[in-house]
Design a protein around this motif. Structure first.
Motif, PDB file in Angstrom:
ATOM      1  N   ASP A 174      14.105   7.799   5.555  1.00  0.00           N
ATOM      2  CA  ASP A 174      14.721   7.173   6.731  1.00  0.00           C
ATOM      3  C   ASP A 174      14.554   5.656   6.742  1.00  0.00           C
ATOM      4  N   ASP A 175      14.101   5.084   5.634  1.00  0.00           N
ATOM      5  CA  ASP A 175      13.923   3.633   5.538  1.00  0.00           C
ATOM      6  C   ASP A 175      15.286   2.967   5.327  1.00  0.00           C
ATOM      7  N   PRO A 176      15.579   1.862   6.017  1.00  0.00           N
ATOM      8  CA  PRO A 176      16.865   1.160   5.826  1.00  0.00           C
ATOM      9  C   PRO A 176      17.120   0.743   4.391  1.00  0.00           C
ATOM     10  N   LEU A 177      16.070   0.593   3.594  1.00  0.00           N
ATOM     11  CA  LEU A 177      16.257   0.174   2.201  1.00  0.00           C
ATOM     12  C   LEU A 177      17.002   1.213   1.375  1.00  0.00           C
ATOM     13  N   THR A 178      17.057   2.453   1.831  1.00  0.00           N
ATOM     14  CA  THR A 178      17.758   3.489   1.061  1.00  0.00           C
ATOM     15  C   THR A 178      19.253   3.207   0.969  1.00  0.00           C
ATOM     16  N   ALA A 179      19.774   2.365   1.866  1.00  0.00           N
ATOM     17  CA  ALA A 179      21.204   2.036   1.832  1.00  0.00           C
ATOM     18  C   ALA A 179      21.531   1.014   0.748  1.00  0.00           C
ATOM     19  N   ARG A 180      20.515   0.406   0.175  1.00  0.00           N
ATOM     20  CA  ARG A 180      20.750  -0.623  -0.841  1.00  0.00           C
ATOM     21  C   ARG A 180      20.958   0.015  -2.207  1.00  0.00           C
ATOM     22  N   ARG A 181      21.902  -0.506  -2.961  1.00  0.00           N
ATOM     23  CA  ARG A 181      22.142   0.004  -4.314  1.00  0.00           C
ATOM     24  C   ARG A 181      21.130  -0.563  -5.298  1.00  0.00           C
ATOM     25  N   GLN A 182      20.591  -1.725  -4.982  1.00  0.00           N
ATOM     26  CA  GLN A 182      19.597  -2.366  -5.845  1.00  0.00           C
ATOM     27  C   GLN A 182      18.815  -3.374  -5.016  1.00  0.00           C
ATOM     28  N   LEU A 183      17.552  -3.566  -5.363  1.00  0.00           N
ATOM     29  CA  LEU A 183      16.693  -4.485  -4.627  1.00  0.00           C
ATOM     30  C   LEU A 183      16.073  -5.505  -5.572  1.00  0.00           C
ATOM     31  N   ARG A 184      15.991  -6.735  -5.105  1.00  0.00           N
ATOM     32  CA  ARG A 184      15.261  -7.748  -5.871  1.00  0.00           C
ATOM     33  C   ARG A 184      13.783  -7.653  -5.496  1.00  0.00           C
ATOM     34  N   LEU A 185      12.934  -7.720  -6.497  1.00  0.00           N
ATOM     35  CA  LEU A 185      11.501  -7.659  -6.224  1.00  0.00           C
ATOM     36  C   LEU A 185      11.071  -8.767  -5.271  1.00  0.00           C
ATOM     37  N   GLN A 186      11.666  -9.943  -5.427  1.00  0.00           N
ATOM     38  CA  GLN A 186      11.278 -11.081  -4.578  1.00  0.00           C
ATOM     39  C   GLN A 186      11.535 -10.822  -3.091  1.00  0.00           C
ATOM     40  N   ASP A 187      12.467  -9.906  -2.764  1.00  0.00           N
ATOM     41  CA  ASP A 187      12.827  -9.639  -1.377  1.00  0.00           C
ATOM     42  C   ASP A 187      11.875  -8.664  -0.688  1.00  0.00           C
ATOM     43  N   LEU A 188      10.830  -8.219  -1.397  1.00  0.00           N
ATOM     44  CA  LEU A 188       9.934  -7.204  -0.844  1.00  0.00           C
ATOM     45  C   LEU A 188       8.610  -7.788  -0.366  1.00  0.00           C
ATOM     46  N   ALA A 189       8.532  -9.102  -0.266  1.00  0.00           N
ATOM     47  CA  ALA A 189       7.266  -9.764   0.084  1.00  0.00           C
ATOM     48  C   ALA A 189       6.764  -9.377   1.472  1.00  0.00           C
ATOM     49  N   THR A 190       7.660  -8.975   2.375  1.00  0.00           N
ATOM     50  CA  THR A 190       7.236  -8.652   3.743  1.00  0.00           C
ATOM     51  C   THR A 190       6.882  -7.180   3.917  1.00  0.00           C
ATOM     52  N   ARG A 191       7.054  -6.380   2.887  1.00  0.00           N
ATOM     53  CA  ARG A 191       6.801  -4.942   3.007  1.00  0.00           C
ATOM     54  C   ARG A 191       5.358  -4.597   2.635  1.00  0.00           C
ATOM     55  N   ASP A 192       4.829  -3.565   3.301  1.00  0.00           N
ATOM     56  CA  ASP A 192       3.521  -3.020   2.936  1.00  0.00           C
ATOM     57  C   ASP A 192       3.686  -2.108   1.724  1.00  0.00           C
ATOM     58  N   PHE A 193       2.761  -2.245   0.775  1.00  0.00           N
ATOM     59  CA  PHE A 193       2.770  -1.403  -0.425  1.00  0.00           C
ATOM     60  C   PHE A 193       1.568  -0.464  -0.414  1.00  0.00           C
ATOM     61  N   VAL A 194       1.787   0.757  -0.864  1.00  0.00           N
ATOM     62  CA  VAL A 194       0.685   1.654  -1.215  1.00  0.00           C
ATOM     63  C   VAL A 194       0.667   1.712  -2.740  1.00  0.00           C
ATOM     64  N   GLU A 195      -0.511   1.741  -3.315  1.00  0.00           N
ATOM     65  CA  GLU A 195      -0.606   1.581  -4.766  1.00  0.00           C
ATOM     66  C   GLU A 195      -1.540   2.599  -5.404  1.00  0.00           C
ATOM     67  N   TYR A 196      -1.233   2.902  -6.665  1.00  0.00           N
ATOM     68  CA  TYR A 196      -2.096   3.701  -7.529  1.00  0.00           C
ATOM     69  C   TYR A 196      -3.281   2.833  -7.941  1.00  0.00           C
ATOM     70  N   ARG A 197      -4.336   3.454  -8.401  1.00  0.00           N
ATOM     71  CA  ARG A 197      -5.585   2.732  -8.655  1.00  0.00           C
ATOM     72  C   ARG A 197      -5.412   1.593  -9.662  1.00  0.00           C
ATOM     73  N   ALA A 198      -6.203   0.559  -9.481  1.00  0.00           N
ATOM     74  CA  ALA A 198      -6.010  -0.693 -10.211  1.00  0.00           C
ATOM     75  C   ALA A 198      -6.336  -0.593 -11.690  1.00  0.00           C
ATOM     76  N   ASP A 199      -7.109   0.419 -12.120  1.00  0.00           N
ATOM     77  CA  ASP A 199      -7.491   0.508 -13.528  1.00  0.00           C
ATOM     78  C   ASP A 199      -6.484   1.297 -14.366  1.00  0.00           C
TER      79      ASP A 199
END
Length: 288
Positions: A174-199
């Motif tokens: 249900d995220d509005p980003l699903t309507a985009r056909r492609q995203l620039r990485l630079q445009d994601l600076a305001t989004r929260d990320f969940v990440e896999y472990r750093a190692d």
């Protein structure tokens, strides 16, 4: 020194109890004790400190342990190799695999392998790339399915490339980003990320790509498993970069959106560089 004595020694080390070890190797306790005493006499030192409750390994025993394991493993590999010449594969094949390996459907591959070679017992271990690579180099695993970079032991492995895949931005359905056909990485600076472990090798690949694209991610949560990562995205905690195959268990709750510049992940199967694959491992490589 006989192979059976080393097998008896290893049983006592792992069981830390003579009665349990004797049961494991199908001997009486007195016969097992006599075998260990003969080995200690030949080596000129005590291997165990015995008491009424358990058995402790001495310094001499700890020194012998890796060589005993290696010798027994080599003997088993020798038996398997001779059986392989006769066209009969047997023994054990230990394989490692990272949590997300979308290039091959490993369960289907192993099921097909078992139908062809029912005499081989398969053992599958999950782990990080660095841990699996070290296990291959040390002889604990025959093969490992991993992604790059391989880490400290890379120069001691032989890698066979299996191709590459592109990562996508995983977002809740249900995220509005699903309507985009492609995203620039630079445009994601305001989004929260969940990440896999750093190692992890996957995280290293992602960190490198984002740094080169000028994206400084705000990481609100870090997890140890890909399944947790996908579920957190489905719940709307944040977005993440993953191979599209990792999103399949979430069904329609998570959508993958292509990103630019593309992030490529190369996959490989590795074996130890200093020894040939066993016949059982070679048969799996041929099947791949």
């Amino acid at each position: 020194m006989e192979l059976r004595q080393l097998a008896h020694f290893l049983a006592v080390v792992e069981e830390r109890h003579f009665t349990r070890a004797a049961r494991r190797v199908h001997l009486t306790q007195s016969s097992l004790s006599a075998s260990i005493r003969a080995l200690e006499s030949e080596l000129g030192g005590e291997l165990f400190v015995r008491n009424t409750r358990n058995v402790e390994v001495t310094e001499a025993g700890r020194a012998l342990l890796p060589h005993a394991r290696q010798t027994l493993a080599c003997a088993e590999e020798g038996r398997d190799a001779v059986a392989g010449v006769r066209g009969l594969l047997r023994g054990q094949l230990a394989i490692g695999v990272i949590q997300t390996f979308g290039m091959l459907h490993l369960p289907s591959l192993l099921a097909r392998y078992h139908r062809l070679h029912p005499g081989v017992r398969l053992r599958l271990r999950h782990g990080s790339v660095s841990a699996l690579t070290a296990a291959v180099v040390q002889g604990e695993l025959e093969l490992a399915f991993v992604d790059y970079p391989l880490g400290l032991h890379a120069d001691r492995t032989q890698a066979r490339s299996l191709g590459d895949e592109h990562l996508v931005l995983a977002v809740a359905s249900d995220d509005p980003l699903t309507a985009r056909r492609q995203l620039r990485l630079q445009d994601l600076a305001t989004r929260d990320f969940v990440e896999y472990r750093a190692d992890s090798a996957l995280r290293i690949t992602i960190d490198t790509a984002c740094r080169e694209a000028g994206l400084e991610r705000h990481i609100c949560c870090e997890v140890d498993t890909i399944s947790d990562l996908v579920e957190l995205v489905a719940q709307g905690l944040g977005v993440t970069l993953l191979p599209s195959s990792a999103l399949l268990p979430a069904g329609g709750r998570v959508t993958g959106v292509p990103v630019t510049p593309p992030i490529r992940r190369e996959l490989a199967v590795i074996s130890a560089a200093n020894r040939l694959p066993t016949p059982a491992a070679a048969a799996l490589l041929d099947l791949i």
